[in-house]
Design a protein around this motif. Structure first.
Motif, short mmCIF file in Angstrom:
data_model
loop_
_atom_site.label_atom_id
_atom_site.label_comp_id
_atom_site.label_asym_id
_atom_site.label_seq_id
_atom_site.Cartn_x
_atom_site.Cartn_y
_atom_site.Cartn_z
N THR A 88 7.47 -8.39 -3.48
CA THR A 88 8.49 -7.74 -2.76
C THR A 88 7.94 -6.97 -1.32
O THR A 88 7.13 -6.13 -1.46
N PRO A 89 8.20 -7.58 -0.12
CA PRO A 89 7.73 -7.08 0.82
C PRO A 89 7.63 -5.78 1.45
O PRO A 89 6.94 -5.10 1.69
N ALA A 90 8.87 -5.07 0.89
CA ALA A 90 9.21 -3.75 1.19
C ALA A 90 8.22 -2.83 0.52
O ALA A 90 7.77 -1.57 0.93
N LYS A 91 7.47 -3.22 -0.73
CA LYS A 91 6.51 -2.60 -1.61
C LYS A 91 4.92 -3.03 -1.12
O LYS A 91 4.06 -2.41 -1.87
N VAL A 92 4.98 -3.73 -0.18
CA VAL A 92 3.53 -4.17 -0.08
C VAL A 92 3.05 -3.60 1.58
O VAL A 92 3.94 -3.95 2.44
N ALA A 93 1.92 -3.15 1.71
CA ALA A 93 1.73 -2.28 2.99
C ALA A 93 1.00 -3.49 3.86
O ALA A 93 1.59 -3.53 5.12
N ASP A 94 0.18 -4.45 3.57
CA ASP A 94 -0.29 -5.45 4.46
C ASP A 94 0.01 -6.70 3.90
O ASP A 94 -0.89 -7.12 2.81
N LEU A 95 0.99 -7.35 4.18
CA LEU A 95 1.44 -8.68 3.47
C LEU A 95 0.43 -9.62 3.42
O LEU A 95 -0.10 -10.44 2.38
N LEU A 119 11.71 -18.05 3.48
CA LEU A 119 12.57 -17.12 2.75
C LEU A 119 12.59 -15.76 3.32
O LEU A 119 13.59 -15.40 3.09
N MET A 120 11.54 -15.36 3.86
CA MET A 120 11.76 -13.88 4.36
C MET A 120 12.60 -13.80 5.25
O MET A 120 13.42 -12.65 5.38
N GLU A 121 12.51 -14.81 6.17
CA GLU A 121 13.65 -14.82 7.35
C GLU A 121 15.08 -14.90 6.95
O GLU A 121 16.09 -14.65 7.71
N LEU A 129 10.48 -12.24 -3.76
CA LEU A 129 10.49 -13.60 -3.05
C LEU A 129 9.28 -14.29 -3.81
O LEU A 129 8.15 -13.77 -3.74
N PRO A 130 9.51 -15.44 -3.96
CA PRO A 130 8.24 -16.15 -4.90
C PRO A 130 7.35 -16.77 -3.63
O PRO A 130 7.64 -17.26 -2.76
N ILE A 131 6.31 -16.42 -3.96
CA ILE A 131 5.03 -17.28 -3.32
C ILE A 131 4.57 -18.27 -3.88
O ILE A 131 3.76 -19.34 -3.26
N ARG A 132 4.49 -18.52 -5.21
CA ARG A 132 3.90 -19.63 -5.75
C ARG A 132 5.01 -19.90 -7.13
O ARG A 132 5.32 -18.80 -7.72
N ILE A 176 20.46 -27.18 -5.46
CA ILE A 176 20.66 -26.03 -5.42
C ILE A 176 19.67 -25.33 -4.54
O ILE A 176 18.62 -25.90 -4.46
N GLY A 177 19.98 -24.04 -4.08
CA GLY A 177 19.05 -23.38 -3.44
C GLY A 177 19.06 -21.94 -3.24
O GLY A 177 20.21 -21.45 -4.15
N ARG A 178 18.23 -21.31 -2.91
CA ARG A 178 18.35 -19.68 -2.73
C ARG A 178 19.56 -19.23 -1.98
O ARG A 178 19.80 -19.77 -0.69
N ILE A 179 20.11 -18.36 -2.35
CA ILE A 179 21.43 -17.79 -1.59
C ILE A 179 20.64 -17.03 -0.28
O ILE A 179 20.07 -16.14 -0.28
N ASN A 180 21.34 -17.62 0.92
CA ASN A 180 20.95 -16.93 2.20
C ASN A 180 21.89 -15.82 2.47
O ASN A 180 22.99 -15.43 1.78
#
Length: 673
Positions: A88-95, A119-121, A129-132, A176-180
């Protein structure tokens, strides 16, 4: 006296101060009382709900997505559960630093990083968001032991979509794909009930049947009410409603036939649509080249997307649905039918074919292989006379041609159960006025009508439209909306709902006129351009070859000067139906830039008919020759279709009986399908 006076003044001030203090205290108590009434009486219900919300959490439970099966019950799209590593990008200081540290615990490749960035964009910063994806049990255990090091990172169990046959049928099945963000915005306009059903859903159908039947496949979202502590930890479950799985789609497609046709195309580009003319059920829906829909399931990486999107062969283009082509000589039987239906020409009228037709100072020619001589309507179709149909187009005029052929489905959508269909172009004077902006371009010139007679000029149609038209012609006017889905199964109630192909009003064609055209098309397979390919067939059929220009020739330019460029060569087309006396299959196909219809397209049609009517699957030798455009009648020993393994599966896995087997049995017993 002075002392007494001062004392009275002091007492007076003291009383005033005492009264002021008392009033202030009463005022404060009044405020407290008013606030107490406001909170305990007026705001009681609202605050009670908020307090309960702090104590109770409602967690949506996403349902299993419905299966997709072919006409024989073979699963084409299914689900499986796997673990994903999510940030969750908002919870990570240095991604970036966090991802680098994660890579020391769990393997994270560059493509994973690129997919995560994409996916972040497309997503909001607070979304997980899944990284792996698809972590092994060992990887899950390794991360869990060091989870304290990674705030904002977690492991989740998710359902993934699986397409077991990979590229086979990719354009019709879709993915199928992630909802944008654009899709989320569009969902805001949904009914409240539909929107509530998608809470917790992160993936939806993006293409093909996955998109068109999204609401059938999605299912009904369940929920779980959980009591939580002040720290947000679950204490106990208060209520639970299990999710309802999505419905199962049963297609009219025979996936073994679909795979065979795609194999017969080889590396060539093109499309094929085969339809049961008695119902409108689509038996095969091929677009080549194909793509692997599994690439999109957990987010396609940038390199794979670039390879697909920038590929000159356009593998993402559904050529059967959205590719438009001039029909070439496959248009001639329909021109003849239009002439008979409108009374413009008697089938016995003989036209002298001298291989050239002059109009307005221009000479319209014929292929070098054509033979001159007198020709009636049947012989004009069998020999594919250009001059006969040049003169016919001139007699009919563009508007009459349009009015007679539009009911066959040319120039309009067939309304198949897929999104994104195009209309194609069936020209008329009104069509040209709408098509072009400049006044000088909007005028219809008589000379433009001539080339329409042989399927060139402004004529442009999809293989779906042409196959639908062939289906209508072969049955003497019966019309249906083509359908890929036969039945929808409710997996909870175990009930199947028939998705009937919508029957349209039949065309008022005279049986005698239809017989003229069908007999002529049958003659094509006996004495015409496809006689060699259909030699020795165990059934009768009707067909028509076509060779259509991929680009227009300039005045005085010869085809030989441009055919060195592979993508400028003529297209190879074939339309057909079988058995000729009572058709159960009609098709249209194109092999792009492959030359004569008799050398590349007709051989594929022959093998489709052999499969459907005889239950025969071509030999490996024959498949190789067909892929190269060097085959005629089948060579080698054909195999029984039901014994040929499905793509990527061993022979033992191909147990379900195919439509070809039942068709062969029907032919042998004389029964109708």
């Amino acid at each position: 006296m002075v002392v007494l006076k001062n004392l009275k003044q002091e007492l007076s001030r003291f009383r005033l101060r005492l009264l002021a203090a008392a009033a202030f205290v009463l005022f404060c108590f009044g405020l407290l009382l008013a606030r107490l009434v406001f909170l305990q009486v007026l705001q009681h219900d609202s605050l009670s709900d908020r307090a309960e919300a702090n104590r109770v959490t409602v967690v949506p439970i996403v349902p299993n997505r419905g299966l997709i099966k072919d006409r024989n019950g073979i699963v084409l799209a299914s689900n499986y559960s796997a673990y994903t590593l999510e940030i969750t990008p908002a919870k990570v200081a240095d991604l970036d630093a966090t991802i680098d540290q994660l890579a020391q615990v769990i393997e994270i490749q560059q493509r994973d990083r690129r997919r995560f960035k994409r996916l972040m964009e497309e997503s909001k910063n607070f979304e997980s968001l899944p990284i792996r994806t698809k972590l092994s049990d060992t990887e899950v255990a390794r991360f869990t032991a060091q989870r304290f090091r990674f705030p904002g990172v977690d492991i989740k169990a998710r359902l993934f979509r699986n397409y077991p046959f990979g590229e086979v049928g990719s354009h019709l099945i879709g993915y199928i794909g992630r909802i944008n963000q654009a899709e989320k915005k569009a969902m805001d306009d949904w009914e409240e009930e539909d929107l509530a059903n998608y809470r917790g859903t992160e993936y939806i159908g993006k293409l093909g049947l996955e998109q068109s039947y999204e609401h059938e496949l999605h299912g009904i979202t369940g929920f779980e009410q959980v009591e939580t502590s002040a720290a947000g930890r679950a204490v106990r479950r208060l209520a639970h409603r299990p999710p309802t799985p999505g419905n199962t789609l049963h297609l009219s497609i025979d996936i073994r036939l679909q795979a065979l046709v795609e194999q017969l195309f080889g590396e060539r580009r093109g499309a094929l649509v085969a339809i049961d003319p008695r119902s409108g059920e689509v038996l095969a829906f091929v677009s080549k080249p194909t793509f692997d829909p599994n690439l999109f399931v957990d987010g396609i990486d940038a390199d794979s997307w670039r390879d697909l999107n920038e590929n000159i062969d356009k593998p993402l283009l559904n050529r059967a649905l959205r590719g438009t082509y001039p029909p070439g000589s496959t248009f001639k039987p329909f021109m003849a039918m239009a002439a008979l239906n409108s009374g413009k020409r008697d089938p016995r009228l003989v036209i002298q074919d001298n291989l050239t037709f002059s109009f307005g100072g221009r000479v319209f020619g014929s292929p070098e292989v054509d033979r001159p001589g007198p020709k009636d309507m049947r012989l004009a179709i069998v020999s594919s006379s250009n001059v006969y149909f040049y003169s016919l187009a001139n007699e009919m005029g563009v508007d009459l041609i349009h009015d007679e052929l539009e009911p066959f489905g040319f120039g309009r959508k067939t309304e198949i159960d897929l999104q994104g269909e195009v209309t194609g172009d069936l020209p008329s004077t009104e069509w040209k006025r709408r098509k072009f902006r400049r006044p000088e371009q909007q005028k219809w010139y008589a000379g433009e009508t001539i080339s329409l007679g042989i399927g060139q000029g402004y004529n442009n149609f999809t293989m779906l439209q042409i196959a639908t038209a062939v289906s209508t012609l072969s049955t003497g006017g019966l019309r249906f909306k083509p359908r890929l889905v036969r039945e929808i199964e409710d997996v909870v109630k175990h009930e199947q709902r028939r998705v009937a192909s919508d029957a349209l009003s039949p065309l008022p064609l005279r049986p005698a006129d239809v017989d003229v055209i069908r007999n002529a098309m049958h003659g094509v397979t006996l004495e015409g351009t496809s006689r060699t390919v259909f030699a020795g067939a165990g059934y009768t059929s009707g067909g028509k070859t076509g060779t259509a220009q991929a680009i227009g020739l300039k005045a005085g330019e010869k085809y030989s000067s441009i055919k060195a460029d592979e993508r400028k060569r003529d297209h190879s087309l074939y339309v057909a139906f079988a058995p000729a006396e009572a058709p159960t299959i009609a098709l249209a196909l194109i092999v792009e830039n492959a030359g004569f219809g008799s050398t590349s397209a007709a051989p594929i049609a022959r093998r489709v008919f052999d499969y459907m009517l005889m239950g025969q699957y071509p030999s490996e030798e024959d498949i190789a020759l067909t892929q190269q455009g060097k085959s005629g009648p089948p060579v080698g020993t054909p195999r029984r279709a039901i014994e040929v393994p499905l793509p990527g599966q061993p022979a033992a896995a191909s147990a379900p009986a195919s439509g070809a087997a039942s068709a062969a049995a029907a032919v042998a017993s004389g029964a109708s399908r």
